[in-house]
Design a protein around this motif. Sequence first.
Motif, mmCIF file in Angstrom:
data_model
loop_
_atom_site.group_PDB
_atom_site.id
_atom_site.type_symbol
_atom_site.label_atom_id
_atom_site.label_comp_id
_atom_site.label_asym_id
_atom_site.label_seq_id
_atom_site.Cartn_x
_atom_site.Cartn_y
_atom_site.Cartn_z
ATOM 1 N N THR A 236 0.802 -1.221 0.000
ATOM 2 C CA THR A 236 0.000 0.000 0.000
ATOM 3 C C THR A 236 0.836 1.272 0.000
ATOM 4 O O THR A 236 0.301 2.359 -0.163
ATOM 5 C CB THR A 236 -0.951 0.030 1.208
ATOM 6 N N ASP B 285 -16.311 13.829 -6.167
ATOM 7 C CA ASP B 285 -15.578 12.564 -6.085
ATOM 8 C C ASP B 285 -14.141 12.738 -6.569
ATOM 9 O O ASP B 285 -13.901 13.256 -7.657
ATOM 10 C CB ASP B 285 -16.279 11.484 -6.924
ATOM 11 N N HIS C 70 -10.384 10.784 -7.188
ATOM 12 C CA HIS C 70 -9.660 9.516 -7.292
ATOM 13 C C HIS C 70 -8.274 9.628 -6.673
ATOM 14 O O HIS C 70 -7.848 8.765 -5.902
ATOM 15 C CB HIS C 70 -9.540 9.103 -8.762
ATOM 16 N N THR C 71 -7.551 10.703 -7.008
ATOM 17 C CA THR C 71 -6.172 10.876 -6.545
ATOM 18 C C THR C 71 -6.029 12.211 -5.823
ATOM 19 O O THR C 71 -6.367 13.264 -6.387
ATOM 20 C CB THR C 71 -5.186 10.833 -7.719
ATOM 21 N N HIS D 270 -14.614 8.236 -2.124
ATOM 22 C CA HIS D 270 -14.246 7.518 -3.344
ATOM 23 C C HIS D 270 -12.740 7.576 -3.620
ATOM 24 O O HIS D 270 -12.292 7.177 -4.696
ATOM 25 C CB HIS D 270 -15.010 8.080 -4.555
ATOM 26 N N ASP E 101 -9.023 6.724 -4.018
ATOM 27 C CA ASP E 101 -8.268 5.489 -4.206
ATOM 28 C C ASP E 101 -6.780 5.686 -3.899
ATOM 29 O O ASP E 101 -6.154 4.809 -3.309
ATOM 30 C CB ASP E 101 -8.407 5.001 -5.659
ATOM 31 N N THR E 102 -6.222 6.833 -4.288
ATOM 32 C CA THR E 102 -4.777 7.039 -4.212
ATOM 33 C C THR E 102 -4.448 8.350 -3.515
ATOM 34 O O THR E 102 -5.044 9.396 -3.812
ATOM 35 C CB THR E 102 -4.160 7.059 -5.628
ATOM 36 N N ALA F 43 -6.617 0.310 3.086
ATOM 37 C CA ALA F 43 -7.180 0.168 1.739
ATOM 38 C C ALA F 43 -6.689 1.246 0.782
ATOM 39 O O ALA F 43 -6.924 1.162 -0.434
ATOM 40 C CB ALA F 43 -8.712 0.212 1.808
ATOM 41 N N LEU F 44 -6.004 2.240 1.293
ATOM 42 C CA LEU F 44 -5.565 3.371 0.487
ATOM 43 C C LEU F 44 -4.241 3.062 -0.195
ATOM 44 O O LEU F 44 -3.302 2.566 0.425
ATOM 45 C CB LEU F 44 -5.416 4.615 1.374
ATOM 46 N N HIS F 45 -4.173 3.349 -1.483
ATOM 47 C CA HIS F 45 -2.937 3.190 -2.245
ATOM 48 C C HIS F 45 -2.127 4.477 -2.080
ATOM 49 O O HIS F 45 -2.574 5.545 -2.488
ATOM 50 C CB HIS F 45 -3.272 2.953 -3.724
ATOM 51 N N GLN G 206 -8.803 10.218 -14.372
ATOM 52 C CA GLN G 206 -9.346 10.140 -13.024
ATOM 53 C C GLN G 206 -9.205 11.513 -12.372
ATOM 54 O O GLN G 206 -8.192 12.187 -12.563
ATOM 55 C CB GLN G 206 -8.594 9.098 -12.187
#
Length: 318
Positions: A4, A78, A80-81, A102, A104-105, A129-131, A151
């Motif tokens: 991760t 939302d 993503h990064t 939402h 992700d990264t 869960a976070l990248h 994204q």
Amino acid sequence: MRETVIGYDLYTPQQNMRLEVIEGLLQEQKVLPAKYFYDHIGSQLFEQITQQPEYYPTRTELAILEQHRAEIARSIGDVHTLIEYGSGSSRKIQMLLETFTHLDTYMPIDISKDFLMESARQLSERYPALHIKAVCGDYSQSISLPVEESQKRVIFFPGSTIGNFEPEEAMRFLRHSSRILETGDGFLIGVDLKKSVDVLERAYNDAAGVTAAFNLNMLTHLNQMLEGTFDVTRFEHHAFYNEEKGRIEMHLRSQLDQLVQVGDVTVPFKQGETIHTENSYKYSKEEFETLALKSGFHPVNCWIDDDERFSVHYLEKM
């Protein structure tokens, strides 16, 4: 289980550092880039500064983010990064990580590699869960970031570090940042507001002397990196508000005539001569929004504390 935290080392300090430092110290008004505050010890000292009673920006910005977190999330939408410039200990980012459902990264960028990786690993334990893509790099320079296409991205730049740039530099910096983003992507940024001189000067001259230690540590950092011979006991911290230019100035003042070696270069100092180590420009809400518009960003929203000491702006790339 996936890894991760992925580290990216995009920083090559020594050659660039030597050129910048020597060039700065040979100017009529000696100057050093503020980014060289942040070795591992400097990063730790800055964290201590943020906890001093006189230093209002950090706790005020944290309070703004906490009070308005839902509205900030609605304004941004939302994501993503999430890219953070100068991530430090990542205390502020935790509020956003818990708000952006939402996401992700997370991509923290910092010049101090050890401090960066330590903070990234701590966040990874809290948010498994976070990248996390931890980038050791100089965000003020053009670097190629490991971002995914198509994204939504948002840059987070807390702490009013934008004030360290000259206004023209700040505009160039914002334009450079816009190249990381696509139209509609965002920039969430903390900006210190103009206020009484007394409040400002006490914030940069704390009674415990932590800011003084932080300022002087830059010389220790240069000694270690560039074979310098600075004697920190021969310099003193000096910080004041320059009302004409609307900025706090931090200097290191030589207490006597002396010669200092930086590698094979000899730098003379006269008693009372200073090295200008940092500016911290203060803006009104309207001044900063004008700067953002000139830099290719549309001001979407702004949140200010009740005492009108600090502001958090959300901008979108036009």
